[in-house]
Design a protein around this motif. Structure first.
Motif, PDB file in Angstrom:
ATOM      1  N   ASN A   1      44.075  22.991  46.042  1.00  0.00           N
ATOM      2  CA  ASN A   1      42.630  23.187  45.965  1.00  0.00           C
ATOM      3  C   ASN A   1      42.306  24.620  45.581  1.00  0.00           C
ATOM      4  O   ASN A   1      42.970  25.555  46.025  1.00  0.00           O
ATOM      5  CB  ASN A   1      41.984  22.858  47.303  1.00  0.00           C
ATOM      6  N   ARG A   2      41.263  24.778  44.764  1.00  0.00           N
ATOM      7  CA  ARG A   2      40.845  26.090  44.291  1.00  0.00           C
ATOM      8  C   ARG A   2      39.354  26.270  44.554  1.00  0.00           C
ATOM      9  O   ARG A   2      38.566  25.372  44.285  1.00  0.00           O
ATOM     10  CB  ARG A   2      41.090  26.252  42.791  1.00  0.00           C
ATOM     11  N   TYR A   3      38.981  27.422  45.073  1.00  0.00           N
ATOM     12  CA  TYR A   3      37.586  27.776  45.279  1.00  0.00           C
ATOM     13  C   TYR A   3      37.125  28.613  44.098  1.00  0.00           C
ATOM     14  O   TYR A   3      37.804  29.580  43.713  1.00  0.00           O
ATOM     15  CB  TYR A   3      37.396  28.590  46.558  1.00  0.00           C
ATOM     16  N   THR A   4      35.982  28.252  43.521  1.00  0.00           N
ATOM     17  CA  THR A   4      35.434  29.021  42.411  1.00  0.00           C
ATOM     18  C   THR A   4      33.974  29.354  42.691  1.00  0.00           C
ATOM     19  O   THR A   4      33.279  28.616  43.382  1.00  0.00           O
ATOM     20  CB  THR A   4      35.525  28.250  41.076  1.00  0.00           C
ATOM     21  N   LEU A   5      33.553  30.453  42.140  1.00  0.00           N
ATOM     22  CA  LEU A   5      32.171  30.891  42.264  1.00  0.00           C
ATOM     23  C   LEU A   5      31.618  30.982  40.857  1.00  0.00           C
ATOM     24  O   LEU A   5      32.185  31.674  40.004  1.00  0.00           O
ATOM     25  CB  LEU A   5      32.110  32.258  42.952  1.00  0.00           C
ATOM     26  N   ARG A   6      30.538  30.285  40.615  1.00  0.00           N
ATOM     27  CA  ARG A   6      29.940  30.240  39.280  1.00  0.00           C
ATOM     28  C   ARG A   6      28.731  31.149  39.214  1.00  0.00           C
ATOM     29  O   ARG A   6      27.770  30.941  39.957  1.00  0.00           O
ATOM     30  CB  ARG A   6      29.523  28.821  38.938  1.00  0.00           C
ATOM     31  N   GLY A   7      28.785  32.136  38.333  1.00  0.00           N
ATOM     32  CA  GLY A   7      27.640  32.985  38.060  1.00  0.00           C
ATOM     33  C   GLY A   7      27.073  33.663  39.290  1.00  0.00           C
ATOM     34  O   GLY A   7      27.758  33.874  40.270  1.00  0.00           O
ATOM     35  N   GLY A   8      25.798  34.012  39.219  1.00  0.00           N
ATOM     36  CA  GLY A   8      25.124  34.622  40.356  1.00  0.00           C
ATOM     37  C   GLY A   8      25.434  36.096  40.501  1.00  0.00           C
ATOM     38  O   GLY A   8      26.415  36.594  39.989  1.00  0.00           O
TER      39      GLY A   8
ATOM     40  N   LEU B   1      37.776  37.386  43.734  1.00  0.00           N
ATOM     41  CA  LEU B   1      38.864  36.421  43.562  1.00  0.00           C
ATOM     42  C   LEU B   1      38.330  35.065  43.122  1.00  0.00           C
ATOM     43  O   LEU B   1      38.917  34.411  42.258  1.00  0.00           O
ATOM     44  CB  LEU B   1      39.651  36.264  44.867  1.00  0.00           C
ATOM     45  N   MET B   2      37.218  34.642  43.700  1.00  0.00           N
ATOM     46  CA  MET B   2      36.649  33.344  43.364  1.00  0.00           C
ATOM     47  C   MET B   2      36.007  33.336  41.979  1.00  0.00           C
ATOM     48  O   MET B   2      35.903  32.286  41.352  1.00  0.00           O
ATOM     49  CB  MET B   2      35.634  32.903  44.419  1.00  0.00           C
ATOM     50  N   LYS B   3      35.596  34.493  41.469  1.00  0.00           N
ATOM     51  CA  LYS B   3      34.993  34.576  40.145  1.00  0.00           C
ATOM     52  C   LYS B   3      36.025  34.569  39.021  1.00  0.00           C
ATOM     53  O   LYS B   3      35.669  34.360  37.868  1.00  0.00           O
ATOM     54  CB  LYS B   3      34.136  35.844  40.025  1.00  0.00           C
ATOM     55  N   ARG B   4      37.295  34.789  39.351  1.00  0.00           N
ATOM     56  CA  ARG B   4      38.338  34.783  38.320  1.00  0.00           C
ATOM     57  C   ARG B   4      38.429  33.412  37.676  1.00  0.00           C
ATOM     58  O   ARG B   4      38.103  32.398  38.302  1.00  0.00           O
ATOM     59  CB  ARG B   4      39.715  35.117  38.912  1.00  0.00           C
ATOM     60  N   LYS B   5      38.892  33.376  36.454  1.00  0.00           N
ATOM     61  CA  LYS B   5      39.090  32.100  35.776  1.00  0.00           C
ATOM     62  C   LYS B   5      40.089  31.278  36.594  1.00  0.00           C
ATOM     63  O   LYS B   5      41.166  31.749  36.932  1.00  0.00           O
ATOM     64  CB  LYS B   5      39.632  32.324  34.365  1.00  0.00           C
ATOM     65  N   GLY B   6      39.714  30.072  36.955  1.00  0.00           N
ATOM     66  CA  GLY B   6      40.573  29.225  37.770  1.00  0.00           C
ATOM     67  C   GLY B   6      40.363  29.395  39.260  1.00  0.00           C
ATOM     68  O   GLY B   6      40.942  28.669  40.052  1.00  0.00           O
ATOM     69  N   GLY B   7      39.536  30.372  39.654  1.00  0.00           N
ATOM     70  CA  GLY B   7      39.251  30.570  41.067  1.00  0.00           C
ATOM     71  C   GLY B   7      40.444  31.065  41.857  1.00  0.00           C
ATOM     72  O   GLY B   7      41.329  31.722  41.315  1.00  0.00           O
ATOM     73  N   VAL B   8      40.470  30.714  43.144  1.00  0.00           N
ATOM     74  CA  VAL B   8      41.541  31.174  44.021  1.00  0.00           C
ATOM     75  C   VAL B   8      41.846  30.079  45.048  1.00  0.00           C
ATOM     76  O   VAL B   8      40.956  29.360  45.486  1.00  0.00           O
ATOM     77  CB  VAL B   8      41.155  32.503  44.726  1.00  0.00           C
ATOM     78  N   SER B   9      43.103  29.973  45.415  1.00  0.00           N
ATOM     79  CA  SER B   9      43.483  29.016  46.451  1.00  0.00           C
ATOM     80  C   SER B   9      43.288  29.651  47.824  1.00  0.00           C
ATOM     81  O   SER B   9      43.210  30.881  47.955  1.00  0.00           O
ATOM     82  CB  SER B   9      44.945  28.592  46.289  1.00  0.00           C
ATOM     83  N   LEU B  10      43.219  28.825  48.827  1.00  0.00           N
ATOM     84  CA  LEU B  10      43.060  29.313  50.194  1.00  0.00           C
ATOM     85  C   LEU B  10      44.248  30.189  50.584  1.00  0.00           C
ATOM     86  O   LEU B  10      44.082  31.263  51.172  1.00  0.00           O
ATOM     87  CB  LEU B  10      42.925  28.133  51.158  1.00  0.00           C
TER      88      LEU B  10
ATOM     89  N   GLY C   1      23.554  31.388  49.683  1.00  0.00           N
ATOM     90  CA  GLY C   1      23.054  30.982  48.376  1.00  0.00           C
ATOM     91  C   GLY C   1      24.040  31.035  47.233  1.00  0.00           C
ATOM     92  O   GLY C   1      23.670  30.775  46.090  1.00  0.00           O
ATOM     93  N   TYR C   2      25.288  31.373  47.505  1.00  0.00           N
ATOM     94  CA  TYR C   2      26.288  31.394  46.439  1.00  0.00           C
ATOM     95  C   TYR C   2      26.666  29.963  46.057  1.00  0.00           C
ATOM     96  O   TYR C   2      26.782  29.094  46.925  1.00  0.00           O
ATOM     97  CB  TYR C   2      27.546  32.138  46.889  1.00  0.00           C
ATOM     98  N   ALA C   3      26.868  29.724  44.759  1.00  0.00           N
ATOM     99  CA  ALA C   3      27.249  28.403  44.252  1.00  0.00           C
ATOM    100  C   ALA C   3      28.773  28.332  44.198  1.00  0.00           C
ATOM    101  O   ALA C   3      29.404  28.728  43.219  1.00  0.00           O
ATOM    102  CB  ALA C   3      26.652  28.167  42.875  1.00  0.00           C
ATOM    103  N   ILE C   4      29.377  27.836  45.262  1.00  0.00           N
ATOM    104  CA  ILE C   4      30.828  27.766  45.381  1.00  0.00           C
ATOM    105  C   ILE C   4      31.262  26.316  45.254  1.00  0.00           C
ATOM    106  O   ILE C   4      30.671  25.429  45.862  1.00  0.00           O
ATOM    107  CB  ILE C   4      31.297  28.345  46.725  1.00  0.00           C
TER     108      ILE C   4
END
Length: 66
Positions: free
Chosen positions: A56-63, A10-19, A44-47
């Motif tokens: 607010n949106r949580y996103t995960l970049r790469g990894g 969910l966090m890797k999707r474009k735009g991330g995900v809300s709580l 170690g995840y880059a959130i």
């Protein structure tokens, strides 16, 4: 797929995900989602948390999925 893996997806999707969206999707309370996100950061995840007019949106970049 575990719920943790679903949260990562969910966090890797474009735009991330809300709580709220993550809570509903996983069937978790908001504090459980936040705790899991904290655990992912410690692992170690880059959130990032991005504030926007839509909430607010949580996103995960790469990894990799450690």
């Amino acid at each position: 797929m575990t719920k943790k893996a679903k949260l990562i997806a969910l966090m890797k999707r474009k735009g991330g995900v809300s709580l709220v969206a993550a809570s509903k999707s996983l069937g978790w309370q908001p504090h459980t989602v936040r705790a899991t996100i904290s655990g992912l950061r410690k692992a170690g995840y880059a959130i990032t948390l991005e504030a926007s007019a839509n909430g607010n949106r949580y996103t995960l970049r790469g990894g990799d999925d450690q």
